[in-house]
Design a protein around this motif. Structure first.
Motif, PDB file in Angstrom:
ATOM      1  N   VAL A 102      11.234   3.420   0.436  1.00 39.18           N
ATOM      2  CA  VAL A 102      10.312   2.749   1.357  1.00 39.18           C
ATOM      3  C   VAL A 102       9.794   3.672   2.521  1.00 39.18           C
ATOM      4  O   VAL A 102      10.770   4.362   3.053  1.00 39.18           O
ATOM      5  CB  VAL A 102      11.047   1.701   2.035  1.00 39.18           C
ATOM      6  N   LYS A 103       8.619   3.761   2.611  1.00 42.54           N
ATOM      7  CA  LYS A 103       7.990   4.566   3.528  1.00 42.54           C
ATOM      8  C   LYS A 103       7.268   3.974   4.728  1.00 42.54           C
ATOM      9  O   LYS A 103       6.047   3.263   4.289  1.00 42.54           O
ATOM     10  CB  LYS A 103       6.994   5.687   2.837  1.00 42.54           C
ATOM     11  N   GLY A 104       7.386   3.945   5.832  1.00 42.12           N
ATOM     12  CA  GLY A 104       7.033   3.309   6.733  1.00 42.12           C
ATOM     13  C   GLY A 104       7.684   1.922   7.374  1.00 42.12           C
ATOM     14  O   GLY A 104       8.436   1.374   6.681  1.00 42.12           O
ATOM     15  N   LEU A 105       7.615   1.600   8.856  1.00 40.34           N
ATOM     16  CA  LEU A 105       8.435   0.408   9.308  1.00 40.34           C
ATOM     17  C   LEU A 105       7.646  -0.453   9.890  1.00 40.34           C
ATOM     18  O   LEU A 105       8.057  -1.019  10.979  1.00 40.34           O
ATOM     19  CB  LEU A 105       9.411   1.167  10.122  1.00 40.34           C
ATOM     20  N   GLY A 106       6.282  -0.651   9.433  1.00 39.99           N
ATOM     21  CA  GLY A 106       5.251  -1.254  10.368  1.00 39.99           C
ATOM     22  C   GLY A 106       5.285  -2.752  10.134  1.00 39.99           C
ATOM     23  O   GLY A 106       4.391  -3.430  10.548  1.00 39.99           O
TER      24      GLY A 106
END
Length: 405
Positions: A102-106
């Motif tokens: 998982v890439k990104g925490l938005g």
């Protein structure tokens, strides 16, 4: 409500301008603040007292997450993009190894759904989302959470980017959550899986976790290599031509090296706990490989400590070089003043202009025919004698050496 506690230089958050401007007793003059994109700040996340455990805080500038699934076994490997977190459910108990990246925490909704799919404890999801956390290892039922810091060189080659990487190890899957989607150090591992290079596809998921952790630790070496080259250049600059810009470079390097130390020190302890504490999710064979990873972490820490000591010694060399330069300037000014002191005395005496008609003791030389040439001859003789005396003492040699440098 949540806050971040300013701590040490790292990443993209910025140090307080008041803190940067406040002078310390005995410290060198305050330096000009670097540009915003050149600042790093390491803030550990913390909740306000009384906050509900498991509360998630999403940064306003966080990018929406993208999910990539790599599923492989000894005979085949596949890579696909996951659009809905629920698509990962069939891979949780499969016989193959499943790596969900998982890439990104938005997106809080997507992250909450991932937490339900992987049965993550609320505190695990909190540590994954509320960045940055201190690198650590925590054990939960049928899962191991590993928080790590990953550093990569900036495309410009100056400075580094840092992000938090969370690894959740399960029986047949590995979930990784990256803070920043743009850069990571995992491409060599992906390539080994794709081309079946080495033995990675013959091992279980715990070996994959080791391979990713080893890539994170090895990612420090290219960064430290750049800092080693910069230290060599700074050494020459400090000795040959120290300036205020040199002092700013030393300060910036010391701050960034401190950030690297803050990143690698707890990771070393986390790897040690994986080796020391037995867990059924990590086999004895993989613990042997983790010992090698621990050894790499020790090497990184030793290099960081060595470079920090060199940067601190450069500050002492800089102050010594500036002091020597100032001493040479004062020495030159003192020599010039010493030469002109007797000349000023002679000129002052004969500038009083007493009347010789009033008394034969009132400067009869004022009426001599050769009085003016004799006065100049006396002054030039004194000046030449002093210059010759200083030259024989070697006081002019340092001036000529400084000029040649």
């Amino acid at each position: 409500m949540t806050k971040r506690l300013p701590f040490f230089p790292f990443r993209r958050h910025h140090r307080s301008a008041i803190d940067a401007a406040m002078p310390r007793p005995g410290a060198p003059p305050a330096l000009a603040a670097p540009e915003e994109d050149e600042l790093y700040e390491f803030d550990y996340f913390y909740h306000e007292p009384g906050a509900v455990p498991g509360t998630l805080r999403i940064d306003a500038d966080a990018l929406p997450p993208t999910i990539v699934l790599i599923d492989y076994c000894e005979t085949k490997a596949s890579r696909s993009t996951i659009h809905e977190p629920e698509e990962c459910i069939p891979y949780l108990d499969s016989a193959s190894v499943s790596w969900v990246d998982v890439k990104g925490l938005g997106s809080e909704e997507t992250l909450q759904r991932l937490g339900r799919v992987f049965s993550l404890h609320p505190l695990v999801l909190e540590d994954v989302v509320n960045v940055p956390q201190r690198p650590k290892v925590e054990e939960y039922q049928n899962q191991i959470l590993l928080i790590a810091r990953m550093v990569t060189l900036k495309p410009s080659g100056e400075g580094f980017c840092s992000e938090q990487v969370s690894l959740i190890l399960g029986p047949h899957y590995l979930l990784t959550v990256q803070e920043e989607p743009e850069y990571d150090a995992f491409d060599p591992v992906r390539e080994r899986i794709r081309t079946n290079k080495g033995t990675i596809r013959t091992h279980q998921v715990d070996y994959l976790a080791y391979a990713l952790l080893d890539s994170i630790i090895d990612g420090f070496f290219p960064v430290l290599e750049v800092y080693g080259e910069q230290l060599e250049a700074l050494e020459d600059e400090v000795v040959m031509n120290p300036s205020r810009k040199t002092l700013e470079k030393i300060y910036q390097m010391r701050r960034e090296l401190l950030s690297l130390r803050r990143a690698i020190w707890p990771q070393r302890d986390a790897i040690n706990s994986l080796i020391r504490d037995e867990n059924p999710l990590i086999s004895a064979e993989v613990r042997v490989y983790l010992r090698d990873c621990y050894d790499h972490a020790i090497q990184v820490l030793d290099m960081v400590e060595t470079y920090r000591e060199l940067a601190s010694s450069l500050m002492d060399v800089y102050l010594s070089s500036v002091g020597n330069k100032m001493n040479e300037i004062m020495k030159l000014l003192t020599v010039i003043s010493t030469i002109f002191i007797p000349l000023t005395f002679i000129a002052g005496v004969y500038g009083m202009n007493f009347n010789p008609d009033a008394s034969p003791l009132n400067m009869p030389e004022l009426n001599w025919y050769w009085g003016y040439p004799v006065c100049w001859t006396l002054m030039l003789t004194l000046a030449s004698s002093l210059v010759g005396f200083f030259w024989r003492r070697g006081w002019f040699e340092n001036f000529s050496a400084s000029k040649n440098d």
